[in-house]
Enzyme design. Sequence first.
Site, short mmCIF file in Angstrom:
data_model
loop_
_atom_site.label_atom_id
_atom_site.label_comp_id
_atom_site.label_asym_id
_atom_site.label_seq_id
_atom_site.Cartn_x
_atom_site.Cartn_y
_atom_site.Cartn_z
CG ASP A 178 -16.35 14.67 -5.38
OD1 ASP A 178 -16.38 15.79 -6.55
OD2 ASP A 178 -17.13 14.63 -4.93
CB ALA A 238 -20.14 13.57 -6.69
CG PHE A 239 -23.81 18.26 -3.74
CD1 PHE A 239 -24.43 19.46 -3.82
CD2 PHE A 239 -22.90 18.55 -3.56
CE1 PHE A 239 -24.07 19.98 -3.90
CE2 PHE A 239 -21.93 19.87 -4.17
CZ PHE A 239 -22.98 20.71 -3.28
CD GLU A 260 -14.42 17.43 1.88
OE1 GLU A 260 -15.69 18.01 1.53
OE2 GLU A 260 -13.91 16.42 0.97
NE ARG A 296 -19.55 12.96 4.17
CZ ARG A 296 -20.68 13.58 3.97
NH1 ARG A 296 -20.57 13.03 2.28
NH2 ARG A 296 -21.44 13.76 4.21
CG HIS A 311 -18.06 17.87 -1.70
ND1 HIS A 311 -17.38 16.93 -0.40
CD2 HIS A 311 -19.24 16.76 -1.49
CE1 HIS A 311 -18.60 16.78 0.28
NE2 HIS A 311 -19.72 16.26 0.10
#
Length: 331
Positions: free
Chosen positions: A257, A296-297, A262, A233, A294
């Site tokens: 990331d 990575a997922f 953000e 986070r 963001h």
Amino acid sequence: MKLTFFSSQPYDRIFFERYNDSLGFELSFLDVALDETTASLAKGSDAVCVFVNDKVTAPVIASLKDNGTKVIALRCAGFNNVDIEACRQNEIHVCRVPAYSPEAVAEHAVAMILTLNRKTHKAYNRVREQNFSLNGLLGFNLHGKTVGVIGTGNIGKAFCRIMLGFGCTVKAFDLVANKEMEAIGVTYHPLMEVLQSDIISLHCPLNEQTRHLIGPETIGYVKKGAMLINTGRGALIDTKTMIEALKKGYISALGLDVYEQEEKLFFRDLSTKIIQDDDIQRLMSFPNVLITAHQAFFTDEALSQIAMTTLNNVSQLLKNSNLKDQAALLV
């Protein structure tokens, strides 16, 4: 049963519609974020589905309650953006996806390490311009380096396994040592000792204890010349402290990331806009900083698991107020 999505993207529609056939929800996708000004858009929805940058505050929760919402479903693992106590007081169930694809995030963290180290992003651009010089592309062997892992939940464990495969010494910090990790060679140490690693990767949740975990009080404990990676986070790192550390050459490389502010930037195309956030502009100006939005997922396996788990969670809670996977139930 109606399920309304906030902060939705085209890929959300693709994956949730793919796995909705057997459940038959009426799905409504909104690209706006959930906050006090948009909560009324969920009127008539039995459940709402939110993401990392939606603001599920007490006033928002009260509005959702008034409009008939019974379940708030997070399509992510973290829940620092939700007022859990307000949900409890309003008798709204909250569920999440505690483990969708830990390997997806762990592998992205490793990709950032390799990119920053071997500078493959710079080499790609050079060669396209017919510049085949190796000057400025020097890296180091990962083999034999010490990697510090802060947080050994599902993602942290996956990351540890990968780094052990590279031949790294892996030191970890967590509230409780994981016996499974210790059995394969991970050793647990106090935080300040883990910060002395060559590479530090953050995989802990964001809460009051971990906010600005890397900040003015801890940056001095970080090994000079260390590489720092954050796929957790944004607020785990104090941005201004990190900018100063980069300016002084204290941090050799930074991979992010996630970012503190953000919600104003990520998941949007701002290529024709003037970005007003001076901190991220400063971060992007450093040649040894790599930022992804963001991402990575973002794998097929992870999005499939997120969709299936979220839909099943909501279905169970709406039908009988019970959830088989207690790790997914927050309220």
